[in-house]
Scaffold this motif. Structure first.
Motif: not given
Length: 125
Positions: A76-99
């Motif tokens: 959902d591109v509209e949801m990505l626009e709403i979530v924005g950088a916060r969602g990107l940060a959560v996704g990155f930290v959620g993958s990079a931290a366990p790695l």
């Protein structure tokens, strides 16, 4: 007639897997559970019913790639626009931290870099 038997057993296997998925769905479980269960039982490690399991594995990997592509198309591109950088940060930290943590723990236990990276990748999934 040897090739006919191999094709026949492959078709029977696919039909049984499909039916088991329908039965699992009717029982309230995900259809994938029934399909995996029958695939393991009839596969090369238990009954060895399927001729050329490597060919079916390759077809399954293509199907998995197509499934990932389909999931990507349903973003959902509209949801990505709403979530924005916060969602990107959560996704990155959620993958990079366990790695990173898995990598550091494995290195602390004396593993070499490549096996330590594999441990980190396993914890990140």
């Amino acid at each position: 007639f040897t090739h006919f038997e191999e094709i026949f057993f492959t078709v029977i296997f696919i039909i049984v897997v499909w039916i088991s998925g329908k039965i699992a769905a009717a029982a309230g479980a995900p259809s994938l559970v029934g399909e995996i269960l029958v695939g393991v039982i009839l596969g090369p490690h238990v009954v060895d019913f399927v001729p050329y399991p490597s060919a079916l594995k390759s077809i399954g990997e293509v199907g998995l790639c197509l499934h990932a592509l389909e999931a990507g198309l349903m973003v959902d591109v509209e949801m990505l626009e709403i979530v924005g950088a916060r969602g990107l940060a959560v996704g990155f930290v959620g993958s990079a931290a366990p790695l990173g943590l898995g990598l550091l723990v494995a290195l602390a236990w004396g593993a070499k870099l490549t096996p330590a990276f594999v441990v980190g990748a396993c914890t990140a999934t």
